[in-house]
Write a protein that holds these residues in place. Structure first.
Motif, PDB file in Angstrom:
ATOM      1  N   LEU A   1      60.001  37.385  79.729  1.00  4.30           N
ATOM      2  CA  LEU A   1      58.791  36.746  79.235  1.00  4.30           C
ATOM      3  C   LEU A   1      57.656  37.406  79.993  1.00  4.30           C
ATOM      4  CD1 LEU A   1      59.961  33.016  79.362  1.00  4.30           C
ATOM      5  CD2 LEU A   1      59.711  34.444  77.317  1.00  4.30           C
ATOM      6  N   VAL A   2      56.596  37.753  79.280  1.00  6.02           N
ATOM      7  CA  VAL A   2      55.488  38.469  79.910  1.00  6.02           C
ATOM      8  C   VAL A   2      54.194  37.681  79.779  1.00  6.02           C
ATOM      9  CG1 VAL A   2      56.512  40.746  79.556  1.00  6.02           C
ATOM     10  CG2 VAL A   2      55.006  39.813  77.805  1.00  6.02           C
ATOM     11  N   ILE A   3      53.330  37.899  80.748  1.00  2.00           N
ATOM     12  CA  ILE A   3      51.981  37.352  80.655  1.00  2.00           C
ATOM     13  C   ILE A   3      51.047  38.538  80.461  1.00  2.00           C
ATOM     14  CG2 ILE A   3      51.572  37.284  83.171  1.00  2.00           C
ATOM     15  CD1 ILE A   3      50.070  34.558  82.540  1.00  2.00           C
ATOM     16  N   LYS A   4      50.242  38.434  79.409  1.00  2.00           N
ATOM     17  CA  LYS A   4      49.306  39.503  79.064  1.00  2.00           C
ATOM     18  C   LYS A   4      47.948  38.891  78.764  1.00  2.00           C
ATOM     19  CE  LYS A   4      51.326  42.580  76.037  1.00  2.00           C
ATOM     20  NZ  LYS A   4      52.220  42.990  74.939  1.00  2.00           N
ATOM     21  N   GLN A   5      46.921  39.651  79.081  1.00  2.00           N
ATOM     22  CA  GLN A   5      45.556  39.294  78.709  1.00  2.00           C
ATOM     23  C   GLN A   5      44.916  40.552  78.164  1.00  2.00           C
ATOM     24  OE1 GLN A   5      43.959  37.656  82.375  1.00  2.00           O
ATOM     25  NE2 GLN A   5      44.284  35.572  81.646  1.00  2.00           N
ATOM     26  N   ASP A   6      44.299  40.420  77.011  1.00  2.00           N
ATOM     27  CA  ASP A   6      43.703  41.586  76.339  1.00  2.00           C
ATOM     28  C   ASP A   6      44.733  42.705  76.204  1.00  2.00           C
ATOM     29  OD1 ASP A   6      41.209  40.268  76.168  1.00  2.00           O
ATOM     30  OD2 ASP A   6      40.750  40.889  78.224  1.00  2.00           O
ATOM     31  N   ASN A   7      45.964  42.322  75.901  1.00  2.00           N
ATOM     32  CA  ASN A   7      47.081  43.250  75.717  1.00  2.00           C
ATOM     33  C   ASN A   7      47.439  44.046  76.976  1.00  2.00           C
ATOM     34  OD1 ASN A   7      49.127  43.820  73.908  1.00  2.00           O
ATOM     35  ND2 ASN A   7      48.199  45.758  73.312  1.00  2.00           N
ATOM     36  N   ILE A   8      46.997  43.551  78.148  1.00  2.00           N
ATOM     37  CA  ILE A   8      47.325  44.205  79.418  1.00  2.00           C
ATOM     38  C   ILE A   8      48.409  43.381  80.104  1.00  2.00           C
ATOM     39  CG2 ILE A   8      46.460  44.854  81.698  1.00  2.00           C
ATOM     40  CD1 ILE A   8      43.682  45.181  80.330  1.00  2.00           C
ATOM     41  N   LEU A   9      49.533  44.034  80.423  1.00  6.38           N
ATOM     42  CA  LEU A   9      50.643  43.382  81.097  1.00  6.38           C
ATOM     43  C   LEU A   9      50.231  43.025  82.524  1.00  6.38           C
ATOM     44  CD1 LEU A   9      53.717  42.653  81.040  1.00  6.38           C
ATOM     45  CD2 LEU A   9      54.113  44.937  81.963  1.00  6.38           C
ATOM     46  N   LYS A  10      50.376  41.742  82.869  1.00  4.21           N
ATOM     47  CA  LYS A  10      49.984  41.272  84.203  1.00  4.21           C
ATOM     48  C   LYS A  10      51.203  40.890  85.049  1.00  4.21           C
ATOM     49  CE  LYS A  10      45.531  40.969  82.915  1.00  4.21           C
ATOM     50  NZ  LYS A  10      44.220  40.676  83.418  1.00  4.21           N
ATOM     51  N   GLY A  11      52.279  40.421  84.390  1.00  6.08           N
ATOM     52  CA  GLY A  11      53.472  40.012  85.122  1.00  6.08           C
ATOM     53  C   GLY A  11      54.572  39.611  84.173  1.00  6.08           C
ATOM     54  N   TRP A  12      55.732  39.291  84.752  1.00  5.32           N
ATOM     55  CA  TRP A  12      56.894  38.941  83.932  1.00  5.32           C
ATOM     56  C   TRP A  12      57.890  38.095  84.699  1.00  5.32           C
ATOM     57  CZ3 TRP A  12      55.851  43.917  85.626  1.00  5.32           C
ATOM     58  CH2 TRP A  12      56.717  44.435  86.591  1.00  5.32           C
ATOM     59  N   VAL A  13      58.775  37.500  83.949  1.00  5.28           N
ATOM     60  CA  VAL A  13      59.910  36.769  84.488  1.00  5.28           C
ATOM     61  C   VAL A  13      61.110  37.135  83.612  1.00  5.28           C
ATOM     62  CG1 VAL A  13      59.392  34.658  83.157  1.00  5.28           C
ATOM     63  CG2 VAL A  13      60.749  34.492  85.237  1.00  5.28           C
ATOM     64  N   LEU A  14      62.238  37.386  84.254  1.00  2.00           N
ATOM     65  CA  LEU A  14      63.472  37.731  83.550  1.00  2.00           C
ATOM     66  C   LEU A  14      64.390  36.519  83.593  1.00  2.00           C
ATOM     67  CD1 LEU A  14      65.403  39.762  82.170  1.00  2.00           C
ATOM     68  CD2 LEU A  14      66.051  40.561  84.456  1.00  2.00           C
ATOM     69  N   ILE A  15      64.748  36.005  82.411  1.00  4.71           N
ATOM     70  CA  ILE A  15      65.594  34.814  82.346  1.00  4.71           C
ATOM     71  C   ILE A  15      66.850  35.090  81.529  1.00  4.71           C
ATOM     72  CG2 ILE A  15      63.641  33.249  82.627  1.00  4.71           C
ATOM     73  CD1 ILE A  15      63.852  32.616  79.616  1.00  4.71           C
ATOM     74  N   GLY A  16      67.865  34.304  81.802  1.00  4.38           N
ATOM     75  CA  GLY A  16      69.116  34.427  81.072  1.00  4.38           C
ATOM     76  C   GLY A  16      70.081  33.359  81.536  1.00  4.38           C
ATOM     77  N   SER A  17      71.350  33.707  81.496  1.00  2.00           N
ATOM     78  CA  SER A  17      72.357  32.751  81.940  1.00  2.00           C
ATOM     79  C   SER A  17      73.276  33.419  82.949  1.00  2.00           C
ATOM     80  CB  SER A  17      73.168  32.239  80.751  1.00  2.00           C
ATOM     81  OG  SER A  17      73.926  33.295  80.190  1.00  2.00           O
TER      82      SER A  17
END
Length: 148
Positions: free
Chosen positions: A51-67
């Motif tokens: 899951l990514v956080i973006k503002q104005d289509n600029i990648l700012k950070g992420w989290v990797l999730i699963g099981s």
């Protein structure tokens, strides 16, 4: 805005993953791009996603999730594998936002428990505690110097 990563986002993430892992291990281990792929590819292949956080289509950070499977009970649990915010965007609450969405997403997927691993000195540990995560297991080590 937080959303599931596109293929293009994943490519950008993988460029920064060695840095993310280095910081996440409290700068105790450097990772080659090959090692990053060796760690990440199997997770993605078994259904984990960013899951990514973006503002104005600029990648700012992420989290990797699963099981993952609990080693002792065999129960399938939700797992947060990685949380990272790029340096220029730190201190703006993005980690907290990513974690809230990650937990909500794993809840929606029906996991009765969500876990993560964090190094003892990692400042993110305080965020995890604030969100209700508790220590479940402690891994200890003893470094031995070569005897000559």
């Amino acid at each position: 805005m937080i959303q599931r990563a596109t293929e293009s986002d994943v490519e950008k993430i993988l460029v920064h993953s060695a840095e993310s892992l280095y910081e996440g291990t409290m700068k105790t281990s450097k990772f080659s791009q090959e090692k990053v792929l060796e760690i990440t590819t199997p997770l993605l292949e078994k259904g984990a996603y960013y899951l990514v956080i973006k503002q104005d289509n600029i990648l700012k950070g992420w989290v990797l999730i699963g099981s993952n499977k609990d080693y002792f009970s065999g129960e399938e649990i939700g797992f947060i594998y990685e949380l990272y915010v790029l340096h220029p965007y730190r201190g703006q609450g993005f980690s907290r936002q990513l974690m809230r969405v990650a937990v909500d997403e794993l809840d929606k997927l029906g996991y009765s428990e969500i876990r993560l691993n964090v190094f003892a000195g990692n400042f993110a540990k305080e965020l995890y505690k604030e969100m209700g995560f508790v220590e479940r297991q402690v891994v200890m080590s003893l470094k031995r110097e070569d005897e000559k």
